[in-house]
Write a protein that holds these residues in place. Structure first.
Motif, PDB file in Angstrom:
ATOM      1  N   ASP A   1     -44.219 -36.359 -55.610  1.00 60.08           N
ATOM      2  CA  ASP A   1     -44.826 -35.909 -55.361  1.00 60.08           C
ATOM      3  C   ASP A   1     -46.235 -36.122 -54.811  1.00 60.08           C
TER       4      ASP A   1
ATOM      5  N   SER B   1     -31.620 -25.464 -51.855  1.00 57.61           N
ATOM      6  CA  SER B   1     -30.686 -24.886 -51.969  1.00 57.61           C
ATOM      7  C   SER B   1     -30.119 -23.952 -50.472  1.00 57.61           C
ATOM      8  N   HIS B   2     -30.808 -25.134 -49.633  1.00 57.67           N
ATOM      9  CA  HIS B   2     -29.817 -24.732 -48.517  1.00 57.67           C
ATOM     10  C   HIS B   2     -28.546 -25.448 -47.631  1.00 57.67           C
TER      11      HIS B   2
ATOM     12  N   ARG C   1     -38.800 -43.287 -57.314  1.00 58.18           N
ATOM     13  CA  ARG C   1     -40.096 -42.150 -58.311  1.00 58.18           C
ATOM     14  C   ARG C   1     -40.390 -42.866 -58.938  1.00 58.18           C
TER      15      ARG C   1
ATOM     16  N   MET D   1     -35.085 -46.198 -52.439  1.00 58.30           N
ATOM     17  CA  MET D   1     -35.964 -44.768 -52.395  1.00 58.30           C
ATOM     18  C   MET D   1     -36.310 -44.949 -54.301  1.00 58.30           C
TER      19      MET D   1
ATOM     20  N   GLU E   1     -34.323 -31.318 -64.406  1.00 61.23           N
ATOM     21  CA  GLU E   1     -33.685 -32.845 -65.097  1.00 61.23           C
ATOM     22  C   GLU E   1     -33.409 -33.331 -65.323  1.00 61.23           C
ATOM     23  N   GLY E   2     -32.037 -34.106 -64.973  1.00 61.20           N
ATOM     24  CA  GLY E   2     -30.455 -34.185 -65.637  1.00 61.20           C
ATOM     25  C   GLY E   2     -30.108 -34.316 -66.189  1.00 61.20           C
TER      26      GLY E   2
ATOM     27  N   GLN F   1     -31.813 -35.929 -40.362  1.00 60.15           N
ATOM     28  CA  GLN F   1     -31.024 -37.038 -40.503  1.00 60.15           C
ATOM     29  C   GLN F   1     -30.718 -38.385 -40.206  1.00 60.15           C
TER      30      GLN F   1
ATOM     31  N   GLU G   1     -30.883 -39.277 -56.860  1.00 64.89           N
ATOM     32  CA  GLU G   1     -30.292 -38.806 -58.464  1.00 64.89           C
ATOM     33  C   GLU G   1     -28.962 -38.644 -59.083  1.00 64.89           C
TER      34      GLU G   1
ATOM     35  N   HIS H   1     -31.775 -28.753 -57.478  1.00 64.83           N
ATOM     36  CA  HIS H   1     -33.333 -28.298 -57.003  1.00 64.83           C
ATOM     37  C   HIS H   1     -32.202 -26.456 -57.227  1.00 64.83           C
TER      38      HIS H   1
ATOM     39  N   TYR I   1     -39.159 -46.000 -49.252  1.00 65.97           N
ATOM     40  CA  TYR I   1     -39.949 -45.047 -49.617  1.00 65.97           C
ATOM     41  C   TYR I   1     -39.541 -43.980 -51.461  1.00 65.97           C
TER      42      TYR I   1
ATOM     43  N   ASP J   1     -34.450 -24.743 -45.479  1.00 67.01           N
ATOM     44  CA  ASP J   1     -34.748 -25.345 -44.818  1.00 67.01           C
ATOM     45  C   ASP J   1     -35.909 -25.870 -44.209  1.00 67.01           C
TER      46      ASP J   1
ATOM     47  N   SER K   1     -25.072 -32.404 -56.467  1.00 65.26           N
ATOM     48  CA  SER K   1     -26.441 -31.600 -56.210  1.00 65.26           C
ATOM     49  C   SER K   1     -26.118 -31.003 -54.911  1.00 65.26           C
TER      50      SER K   1
ATOM     51  N   GLU L   1     -31.460 -42.712 -49.954  1.00 60.61           N
ATOM     52  CA  GLU L   1     -30.757 -42.478 -51.334  1.00 60.61           C
ATOM     53  C   GLU L   1     -30.555 -41.586 -51.365  1.00 60.61           C
TER      54      GLU L   1
HETATM   55  C1  B12 Z   1     -38.245 -37.251 -51.424  1.00 59.58           C
HETATM   56  C2  B12 Z   1     -37.657 -36.068 -51.232  1.00 59.58           C
HETATM   57  C3  B12 Z   1     -36.756 -35.346 -49.913  1.00 59.58           C
HETATM   58  C4  B12 Z   1     -37.012 -36.870 -49.524  1.00 59.58           C
HETATM   59  C5  B12 Z   1     -34.630 -36.896 -49.283  1.00 59.58           C
HETATM   60  C6  B12 Z   1     -35.157 -37.055 -50.634  1.00 59.58           C
HETATM   61  C7  B12 Z   1     -33.521 -38.058 -50.681  1.00 59.58           C
HETATM   62  N1  B12 Z   1     -32.795 -38.662 -51.274  1.00 59.58           N
HETATM   63  O1  B12 Z   1     -32.337 -37.334 -49.273  1.00 59.58           O
HETATM   64  C8  B12 Z   1     -36.999 -35.980 -48.052  1.00 59.58           C
HETATM   65  C9  B12 Z   1     -38.346 -36.389 -47.290  1.00 59.58           C
HETATM   66  C10 B12 Z   1     -36.361 -36.647 -47.158  1.00 59.58           C
HETATM   67  C11 B12 Z   1     -36.928 -34.952 -48.185  1.00 59.58           C
HETATM   68  C12 B12 Z   1     -36.395 -33.885 -46.955  1.00 59.58           C
HETATM   69  C13 B12 Z   1     -35.915 -32.289 -47.216  1.00 59.58           C
HETATM   70  N2  B12 Z   1     -36.035 -31.777 -47.869  1.00 59.58           N
HETATM   71 CO1  B12 Z   1     -37.451 -32.893 -49.821  1.00 59.58          CO
HETATM   72  N3  B12 Z   1     -38.272 -33.506 -51.651  1.00 59.58           N
HETATM   73  C14 B12 Z   1     -37.946 -34.808 -51.662  1.00 59.58           C
HETATM   74  C15 B12 Z   1     -39.235 -34.229 -53.066  1.00 59.58           C
HETATM   75  C16 B12 Z   1     -40.366 -35.194 -53.124  1.00 59.58           C
HETATM   76  C17 B12 Z   1     -38.478 -35.207 -54.131  1.00 59.58           C
HETATM   77  C18 B12 Z   1     -36.706 -35.318 -54.317  1.00 59.58           C
HETATM   78  C19 B12 Z   1     -36.374 -36.429 -55.297  1.00 59.58           C
HETATM   79  O2  B12 Z   1     -35.259 -36.949 -54.684  1.00 59.58           O
HETATM   80  N4  B12 Z   1     -36.442 -36.588 -57.058  1.00 59.58           N
HETATM   81  C20 B12 Z   1     -36.047 -37.449 -57.446  1.00 59.58           C
HETATM   82  C21 B12 Z   1     -34.817 -36.938 -58.238  1.00 59.58           C
HETATM   83  C22 B12 Z   1     -34.439 -38.678 -58.949  1.00 59.58           C
HETATM   84  O3  B12 Z   1     -34.957 -36.196 -58.736  1.00 59.58           O
HETATM   85  P1  B12 Z   1     -34.452 -34.592 -58.491  1.00 59.58           P
HETATM   86  O4  B12 Z   1     -33.665 -34.444 -56.869  1.00 59.58           O
HETATM   87  O5  B12 Z   1     -34.958 -33.613 -58.545  1.00 59.58           O
HETATM   88  O6  B12 Z   1     -32.605 -34.860 -59.392  1.00 59.58           O
HETATM   89  C23 B12 Z   1     -33.024 -34.352 -60.901  1.00 59.58           C
HETATM   90  C24 B12 Z   1     -32.557 -33.569 -60.758  1.00 59.58           C
HETATM   91  O7  B12 Z   1     -32.245 -32.345 -60.099  1.00 59.58           O
HETATM   92  C25 B12 Z   1     -30.832 -32.939 -61.888  1.00 59.58           C
HETATM   93  N5  B12 Z   1     -29.851 -33.684 -60.996  1.00 59.58           N
HETATM   94  C26 B12 Z   1     -30.187 -33.433 -59.515  1.00 59.58           C
HETATM   95  N6  B12 Z   1     -28.733 -33.354 -59.313  1.00 59.58           N
HETATM   96  C27 B12 Z   1     -28.007 -33.488 -59.905  1.00 59.58           C
HETATM   97  C28 B12 Z   1     -26.552 -32.892 -59.832  1.00 59.58           C
HETATM   98  C29 B12 Z   1     -26.022 -32.663 -61.226  1.00 59.58           C
HETATM   99  C30 B12 Z   1     -24.456 -32.859 -61.093  1.00 59.58           C
HETATM  100  C31 B12 Z   1     -26.322 -32.594 -62.801  1.00 59.58           C
HETATM  101  C32 B12 Z   1     -25.985 -32.604 -63.538  1.00 59.58           C
HETATM  102  C33 B12 Z   1     -28.221 -32.802 -62.571  1.00 59.58           C
HETATM  103  C34 B12 Z   1     -29.061 -33.179 -61.334  1.00 59.58           C
HETATM  104  O8  B12 Z   1     -30.781 -34.579 -61.767  1.00 59.58           O
HETATM  105  C35 B12 Z   1     -31.750 -35.488 -61.599  1.00 59.58           C
HETATM  106  C36 B12 Z   1     -32.234 -36.722 -61.672  1.00 59.58           C
HETATM  107  O9  B12 Z   1     -33.183 -36.838 -62.508  1.00 59.58           O
HETATM  108  C37 B12 Z   1     -38.272 -33.166 -52.921  1.00 59.58           C
HETATM  109  C38 B12 Z   1     -39.927 -32.059 -54.539  1.00 59.58           C
HETATM  110  C39 B12 Z   1     -39.446 -32.497 -56.004  1.00 59.58           C
HETATM  111  N7  B12 Z   1     -40.525 -32.763 -56.782  1.00 59.58           N
HETATM  112  O10 B12 Z   1     -38.707 -32.348 -56.783  1.00 59.58           O
HETATM  113  C40 B12 Z   1     -38.801 -32.243 -52.672  1.00 59.58           C
HETATM  114  C41 B12 Z   1     -37.126 -30.957 -52.433  1.00 59.58           C
HETATM  115  C42 B12 Z   1     -36.469 -31.473 -52.971  1.00 59.58           C
HETATM  116  N8  B12 Z   1     -37.485 -30.912 -51.028  1.00 59.58           N
HETATM  117  C43 B12 Z   1     -37.258 -29.654 -49.862  1.00 59.58           C
HETATM  118  C44 B12 Z   1     -36.616 -29.717 -48.962  1.00 59.58           C
HETATM  119  C45 B12 Z   1     -36.223 -28.643 -48.538  1.00 59.58           C
HETATM  120  C46 B12 Z   1     -36.504 -30.543 -48.244  1.00 59.58           C
HETATM  121  C47 B12 Z   1     -36.582 -29.719 -46.425  1.00 59.58           C
HETATM  122  C48 B12 Z   1     -34.935 -28.822 -46.569  1.00 59.58           C
HETATM  123  C49 B12 Z   1     -37.489 -29.679 -45.806  1.00 59.58           C
HETATM  124  C50 B12 Z   1     -37.713 -30.331 -44.821  1.00 59.58           C
HETATM  125  N9  B12 Z   1     -37.457 -29.619 -43.253  1.00 59.58           N
HETATM  126  O11 B12 Z   1     -37.904 -31.312 -44.191  1.00 59.58           O
HETATM  127  C51 B12 Z   1     -35.232 -31.358 -46.470  1.00 59.58           C
HETATM  128  C52 B12 Z   1     -33.770 -32.181 -46.481  1.00 59.58           C
HETATM  129  C53 B12 Z   1     -33.352 -32.853 -46.797  1.00 59.58           C
HETATM  130  C54 B12 Z   1     -31.474 -32.650 -46.963  1.00 59.58           C
HETATM  131  N10 B12 Z   1     -30.990 -33.840 -46.923  1.00 59.58           N
HETATM  132  O12 B12 Z   1     -31.557 -31.250 -47.473  1.00 59.58           O
HETATM  133  C55 B12 Z   1     -37.465 -28.897 -51.504  1.00 59.58           C
HETATM  134  C56 B12 Z   1     -35.919 -27.497 -52.185  1.00 59.58           C
HETATM  135  C57 B12 Z   1     -36.595 -26.360 -52.333  1.00 59.58           C
HETATM  136  C58 B12 Z   1     -34.981 -25.912 -52.680  1.00 59.58           C
HETATM  137  N11 B12 Z   1     -35.046 -24.760 -53.320  1.00 59.58           N
HETATM  138  O13 B12 Z   1     -33.856 -26.405 -52.611  1.00 59.58           O
HETATM  139  C59 B12 Z   1     -38.165 -29.306 -52.445  1.00 59.58           C
HETATM  140  C60 B12 Z   1     -37.963 -29.491 -53.480  1.00 59.58           C
HETATM  141  C61 B12 Z   1     -39.876 -29.639 -51.687  1.00 59.58           C
HETATM  142  C62 B12 Z   1     -40.360 -28.387 -52.368  1.00 59.58           C
HETATM  143  N12 B12 Z   1     -41.428 -28.038 -52.227  1.00 59.58           N
HETATM  144  O14 B12 Z   1     -39.830 -27.323 -52.382  1.00 59.58           O
HETATM  145  N13 B12 Z   1     -37.374 -34.530 -49.157  1.00 59.58           N
END
Ligand code: B12
Ligand code: SF4
Length: 486
Positions: A265, A88-89, A218, A216, A136-137, A33, A42, A115, A261, A416, A85, A39
């Protein structure tokens, strides 16, 4: 009014809602980080579904004493609902924060999502959590808030599990909604200048800023490919769904930051959509800089599309090289070859688009494998490289297959993608030593270093600090494992 969203049946009461981004536990994530802190988009999506309520976002990643800050915010704001939000880690932290909220404000409802909730909802079945949202939330969150507003319980909402109720309709993977029904996320709930990404590009200007404020966006959801270690095909049922291009262009045009950014995917897999978005941006005269994720096969199939995007500001693309070996690429169903990866790399560079090449190490990697990857990277054209350890996500078949070999007590805590979860061939300390060396050596191929362009004076200490901490985090990471494994 949120575009496309069904607006809730509010009673006119203004609820106080606190949305929380936790701070990770792991040193490697903190180190990462320092290069990239993006940002909590989510939470911006969730907030956009409840415009009539008083929503605040707290991003604990900036905090030195996060529990105290969280507690202070709870006591001052006194939310009716807390939404947390988590990846896993971060799940253990999410549970601790839920406990803090429950003890401080027993009447406040606590819901979790993200996630980890999607892939392992059972892990959140604890007393301090009132609802677990999978997938999706937006729509489930809207419904939860409406139920609270109406004084009703949380049972029976699709994709929502209520602890203690047994699995309530969430046994299957939650289906993903039509992106056109989703709101435009709010970006106004945090200070946009605090979020950044290290910005590496070909032929950068002298003294250009290296850590520009970054927003950021999407543009689409999902991916059509089926790489075996990746959860995305499960999350989106193997489909790629773009948002309405005009809506995305409006969102980008309104962003306060010039650097964007894309958190898709795969940004360009749907060529027609990517062209339409380029048209919409051009029509509005939007001039921003972009970083996007792409597959090598997409680059090779659609070079003109990338040329077009270069012209409107695409500075760099993230390519999943994964392995320097066709057999491993085949075994993980990556759908590309080493030669295709290399062709895409050359094509992008010839267009002036920098490449971020992502590689994966295997827990079984031995000294010979590390050496082979080091040599491969040393012979590549310039690229910013990153390395993860292949740790299939919970929910994938690969995770299922490795489960009996998992050698740590709580694998979620270490998920992670940088900590191996099954026994390594090398002693764990040696593994991380080689891993750190891999990163340092690859750093020499970074376009920034190869071009030897002078960095902005204000960025020098920051860069040195980030690199030192990153390197130190790798040399200490073996300590995250039980002592008998050192
Ligand atoms: C962009 C992205 C990143 C960005 C950072 C995003 C950020 N905001 O900080 C970067 C490149 C920095 C990154 C880094 C990492 N990432 Co990443 N990343 C992604 C990616 C491609 C999209 C995530 C995203 O922003 N989506 C857009 C938002 C709007 O969607 P969302 O997060 O899914 O949120 C929705 C729902 O989940 C839900 N929701 C989310 N939170 C909440 C909370 C509540 C209360 C409710 C009701 C609903 C809800 O509603 C949201 C709105 O639609 C995903 C893959 C994917 N398709 O999801 C992997 C993913 C999330 N990343 C993952 C991982 C492992 C990491 C890293 C640990 C990897 C690494 N070694 O670099 C790091 C750690 C970052 C950290 N801060 O902890 C894994 C998570 C696996 C898991 N089981 O946890 C994923 C799924 C990738 C994968 N293929 O496995 N990541
Ligand atoms: S690794 Fe990338 S290309 Fe493969 S399925 Fe996941 S998102 Fe798609």
């Amino acid at each position: 009014m949120v575009p496309g969203m069904v607006i809730g049946r509010g009673t006119g009461r203004r609820l106080r809602i606190l949305l929380v981004k936790p701070k990770a536990r792991l040193g490697l994530v903190h180190a990462l980080q320092r290069f990239q802190l993006l940002e909590p988009i989510e939470l911006g999506y969730l907030a956009a579904t409840v415009p009539e309520h008083d929503v605040r976002v707290i991003d604990l990643r900036f905090s030195w004493s996060e529990d105290a800050e969280f507690l202070r915010t709870l006591c001052r704001f006194r939310p009716d609902l807390v939404g947390i939000s988590g990846y896993s880690h971060e799940a253990s932290r999410v549970k601790e924060l839920a406990g803090i909220a429950r003890r401080a404000l027993p009447d406040c409802r606590v819901v979790v999502g993200g996630h980890h909730a999607t892939v392992a909802p059972e892990d959140y079945e604890i007393e301090g959590i009132d609802a677990i949202v999978r997938g999706e939330g937006c729509a489930p969150f809207r419904e939860l808030v409406d139920r609270m507003d109406a004084g009703e319980g949380f049972g029976g909402i699709p994709a929502v599990r209520v602890p203690g109720d047994g699995a309530s309709g969430d046994d299957d993977w939650p289906s993903f909604p039509d992106p056109a029904t989703m709101p435009v996320p709010r970006h106004d709930l945090w200070d946009p200048r605090r979020y950044f990404c290290v910005w590496v590009r070909e032929n950068a200007r002298r003294f250009e800023r290296l850590f520009p404020p970054t927003s950021m966006v999407r543009t689409s959801f999902g991916c059509k490919m089926k790489c075996s270690f990746c959860i995305v095909p499960k999350l989106f049922a193997g489909r790629h769904q773009p948002r309405p291009a005009a809506q995305v262009a409006e969102e980008i045009a309104a962003l306060p930051n010039d650097h964007v950014y894309f958190c898709d995917d795969e940004n360009f897999i749907d060529e027609a959509f990517a062209s339409e978005l380029a048209d919409e941006l051009e029509r509005r005269g939007v001039r921003k800089r972009y970083f996007a994720w792409a597959r090598a096969t997409t680059v090779n199939r659609s070079p003109d599309l990338f040329k077009r995007w270069r012209a409107i500001g695409l500075d760099a693309a993230f390519l999943g090289f994964e392995f320097p070996d066709d057999e491993q690429l085949r075994a993980t169903r990556k759908g590309s070859t080493v030669a295709q990866n290399e062709m895409a790399h050359d094509r992008l560079r010839s267009l002036g688009i920098a490449v971020h090449a992502a590689f994966m190490l295997m827990p079984e990697s031995g000294m010979d494998d590390f050496a082979r990857l080091r040599n491969y990277v040393a012979g590549m054209p310039p690229a910013q490289c990153s390395f993860t350890v292949c740790t299939p996500s919970p929910g994938t078949d690969d995770y299922q297959a490795m489960q009996s070999r998992i050698c740590v007590d709580n694998p979620h805590d270490l998920h992670d993608c940088m900590h191996p979860l099954v026994p390594t061939r090398l002693p764990i300390k040696t593994f991380f030593h080689e891993y750190g060396r891999q990163i340092r050596e690859a750093g020499k191929r970074n376009p920034l270093r190869v071009q030897q362009r002078p960095v902005h004076i204000g960025d020098v200490p920051r860069l040195i600090n980030a690199e030192t901490r990153y390197s130190r985090a790798f040399s200490k990471a073996y300590k995250d494992f039980p002592r008998e494994m050192w």
